[in-house]
Design a protein around this motif. Structure first.
Motif, PDB file in Angstrom:
ATOM      1  N   ARG A 143      -5.439   8.708   6.019  1.00 34.08           N
ATOM      2  CA  ARG A 143      -4.195   9.468   6.076  1.00 34.08           C
ATOM      3  C   ARG A 143      -4.356  10.855   6.655  1.00 34.08           C
ATOM      4  O   ARG A 143      -3.364  11.499   6.987  1.00 34.08           O
ATOM      5  CB  ARG A 143      -3.620   9.582   4.671  1.00 34.08           C
ATOM      6  N   SER A 166     -13.551   4.051  -2.046  1.00 37.26           N
ATOM      7  CA  SER A 166     -12.089   3.929  -2.001  1.00 37.26           C
ATOM      8  C   SER A 166     -11.447   5.234  -1.539  1.00 37.26           C
ATOM      9  O   SER A 166     -10.272   5.283  -1.195  1.00 37.26           O
ATOM     10  CB  SER A 166     -11.545   3.490  -3.355  1.00 37.26           C
ATOM     11  N   GLY A 167     -12.242   6.298  -1.502  1.00 38.61           N
ATOM     12  CA  GLY A 167     -11.751   7.577  -0.980  1.00 38.61           C
ATOM     13  C   GLY A 167     -11.457   7.534   0.508  1.00 38.61           C
ATOM     14  O   GLY A 167     -10.817   8.449   1.044  1.00 38.61           O
ATOM     15  N   ILE A 168     -11.905   6.494   1.173  1.00 38.04           N
ATOM     16  CA  ILE A 168     -11.620   6.348   2.607  1.00 38.04           C
ATOM     17  C   ILE A 168     -10.114   6.287   2.844  1.00 38.04           C
ATOM     18  O   ILE A 168      -9.628   6.595   3.918  1.00 38.04           O
ATOM     19  CB  ILE A 168     -12.349   5.109   3.173  1.00 38.04           C
ATOM     20  N   GLU A 169      -9.417   5.921   1.808  1.00 38.16           N
ATOM     21  CA  GLU A 169      -7.950   6.019   1.839  1.00 38.16           C
ATOM     22  C   GLU A 169      -7.504   7.385   2.352  1.00 38.16           C
ATOM     23  O   GLU A 169      -6.664   7.479   3.251  1.00 38.16           O
ATOM     24  CB  GLU A 169      -7.429   5.813   0.412  1.00 38.16           C
ATOM     25  N   SER A 170      -8.072   8.442   1.811  1.00 36.76           N
ATOM     26  CA  SER A 170      -7.693   9.800   2.234  1.00 36.76           C
ATOM     27  C   SER A 170      -8.057  10.051   3.688  1.00 36.76           C
ATOM     28  O   SER A 170      -7.348  10.755   4.398  1.00 36.76           O
ATOM     29  CB  SER A 170      -8.366  10.848   1.355  1.00 36.76           C
ATOM     30  N   ARG A 214       0.830  -1.198   0.000  1.00 34.29           N
ATOM     31  CA  ARG A 214       0.000   0.000   0.000  1.00 34.29           C
ATOM     32  C   ARG A 214       0.870   1.254   0.000  1.00 34.29           C
ATOM     33  O   ARG A 214       0.640   2.182  -0.754  1.00 34.29           O
ATOM     34  CB  ARG A 214      -0.923   0.047   1.212  1.00 34.29           C
ATOM     35  N   GLU A 215       1.880   1.259   0.842  1.00 31.57           N
ATOM     36  CA  GLU A 215       2.753   2.433   0.957  1.00 31.57           C
ATOM     37  C   GLU A 215       3.470   2.766  -0.339  1.00 31.57           C
ATOM     38  O   GLU A 215       3.504   3.904  -0.766  1.00 31.57           O
ATOM     39  CB  GLU A 215       3.872   2.185   1.967  1.00 31.57           C
ATOM     40  N   ILE A 248     -12.551  12.659  11.396  1.00 31.08           N
ATOM     41  CA  ILE A 248     -13.792  12.447  12.118  1.00 31.08           C
ATOM     42  C   ILE A 248     -13.817  10.966  12.494  1.00 31.08           C
ATOM     43  O   ILE A 248     -13.019  10.186  12.006  1.00 31.08           O
ATOM     44  CB  ILE A 248     -15.020  12.816  11.260  1.00 31.08           C
ATOM     45  N   TYR A 272      -7.222  -1.947  -0.006  1.00 28.41           N
ATOM     46  CA  TYR A 272      -6.592  -0.955  -0.858  1.00 28.41           C
ATOM     47  C   TYR A 272      -5.681  -1.608  -1.895  1.00 28.41           C
ATOM     48  O   TYR A 272      -5.729  -1.298  -3.078  1.00 28.41           O
ATOM     49  CB  TYR A 272      -5.788   0.018   0.012  1.00 28.41           C
TER      50      TYR A 272
END
Lengths: 203, 203
Positions: free
Chosen positions: A178, A171-175, A31-32, A183, A113
Motif C-alpha cells: 500500500r 504479513s507486514g508486506i501488506e503495508s 481484502r479491501e 522499494i 492476506y
DNA sequence: TAAAGCAACTAACACGTGTTAGCAAGTAGT
DNA sequence: ACTACTTGCTAACACGTGTTAGTTGCTTTA
C-alpha cells in the motif's frame, strides 16, 4: 415478446472458468473491506453482473472463503513437504521457507492476506480443519528451528515464538503493497531475510 | 400498575463510568468477531442489558471504535515523544520502543489488537486522521533507525521495511495469547527482543 | 417524602444482507 | 433450424442490523 436489453457476460479466457474470475475478484474485495463488510452486491458489481447471477457459479459466500483459505494453505503445506525433504542445513531451510512466504505475499497478495486475516469467518467443519492445518504447519516450522538450535546453528530461543515472529513479520508486506514509495520487490525480500535470518543466526 | 420485573444495571466501581464498561466489553467482542460481525445485541448481552439501553451511554457503534483506536494511538504517540527526548543510543531507543509495544500487546491485548486490525472501519474524518497518525508514527520510528544506521550501530537496511517488520512481528503476540501452552510474558518479551534487536545490530 | 434526573425497558422502523424462484437470453451441437 | 444447456435477469423473501421514540423504574437530592 421482444427484448433488446444487453445481457452482460463474465469474460473468460480458455482455462479460466467463470468461477475463477469470481473467486479472484472476491479476494480483492475481501481484502479491501473484510469478509463481513464485503457484500455479494459489491462483488457482483466488480464482476460486472447482478448479484443473483453469481449463484449460477458458486454455492454461497462462504464457499468463496473456503476456496481462498484452503488453496493458500495447501500451497504452503506442499512447500514445507518439499523443503523438509531437502538435504540442507536448518538455517537454509528456514531461509527457503521465508523466501517462499515473502514471494507468496508479494505475488499472491490478495489471497494470502485474506486467508491470513479472514479465516475466522469460516464455519465448521472448515474452521476447525483450517485451524488444525495451521497448527500443524507451525509445529513443523518450529521443529526445523529446534533442529537448528540443537545444531548450534541458531540462537537459543523459544522456537514457537520465533515462528510467530517470522510469520507475522512477513504479513507486514501488506503495508509495503500500500505504500506509495515502494522499494523493489527484490530489495524488500533481501531486507526481510537480512533482519529475520540475522536475528536467528548464532553469531 | 404493578411491575415486578427485574431491571438490570451496569455495575460500576468508582472511577469507572458505565461507558467505560461498555467500551471495554466492546474491545473484547470486536477482537473475537471483528467489528462488522459483532452486533450491538451481542455487546448488550455481554454487558448484561438490552441493546437499546447502550445508547444512553454512547452515540453510535463507530464511536466505540473511535475511542478504542485513538486511545491506543495516543499512548504510542506519547511514548515515542518521551523516548525521542532521551539521551541514549539509537539501538537503545529501538529496544525501549519495542519493549513498550510488547508490553502494550501483552497487557492491553484487546484494545491494541482492535486498533491494529479494525481501524479500516472508521469513517472519515476519523479514518484519515488515524491513517495520518499512523504514517507519522512510523516515520518517526524509521528516523530513529536511520540514525542508528548512519552511526553504524545498525546494519545497512531499508528503515521503513525494518519498522514494518518490527510492528507486525509484535502483533504476532496475538497467537501467544491464544496458545494453550504459553511461555511466560517475561520469556516472550526476552525472546522477541533477542530476535528483533539481534536482527538489526551491526555484528 | 416529593421532585428531578439517570438508566433501564419494549416496540418498532428503515435498511442492507444472503439467497431462491422463475424466466429470458445467449451459445453450442446436431 | 431445432434442441439442450448455460448463464444472465428481475423480483422477492426472510432475517439481522443499527438506531430512535416513548415509557417505566431506580437512585439521588432537596
Amino acid at each position: 415478446m421482444l427484448y433488446l436489453r444487453f445481457m452482460a457476460r463474465i469474460k473468460t479466457d480458455k482455462n479460466i472458468s467463470r468461477k475463477d474470475v469470481i473467486v479472484t475478484k472476491a479476494a480483492i474485495l475481501f481484502r479491501e473491506k473484510g469478509f463481513k463488510a464485503a457484500s455479494m452486491r459489491d462483488l457482483a458489481e466488480a464482476v460486472g453482473v447482478e448479484a443473483a447471477s453469481l449463484y449460477n457459479h458458486i454455492k454461497s459466500k462462504t464457499e468463496l472463503l473456503h476456496e481462498l483459505c484452503f488453496s493458500v494453505a495447501n500451497r504452503f503445506l506442499h512447500k514445507i513437504d518439499e523443503i523438509e525433504a531437502e538435504p540442507i542445513s536448518a538455517i537454509e531451510k528456514v531461509e527457503k521457507l521465508l523466501r517462499f512466504h515473502i514471494n507468496e505475499m508479494i505475488n499472491h497478495y490478495e489471497e494470502v492476506y485474506v486467508s491470513d486475516r479472514e479465516w475466522k469467518h469460516l464455519a465448521d467443519p472448515y474452521l476447525s480443519n483450517f485451524q488444525n492445518q495451521r497448527r500443524i504447519y507451525r509445529k513443523r516450522f518450529a521443529a526445523i528451528i529446534e533442529k537448528g538450535i540443537s545444531n548450534h546453528e541458531i540462537k537459543k530461543i523459544d522456537a514457537p515464538t520465533a515462528v510467530l515472529i517470522m510469520l507475522h513479520a512477513i504479513s507486514g508486506i501488506e503495508s509495503w503493497h500500500r505504500s506509495t514509495q515502494k522499494i523493489s520487490a527484490e530489495e524488500l525480500e533481501a531486507n526481510m531475510i537480512t533482519i529475520l535470518v540475522g536475528g536467528l543466526i548464532n553469531k
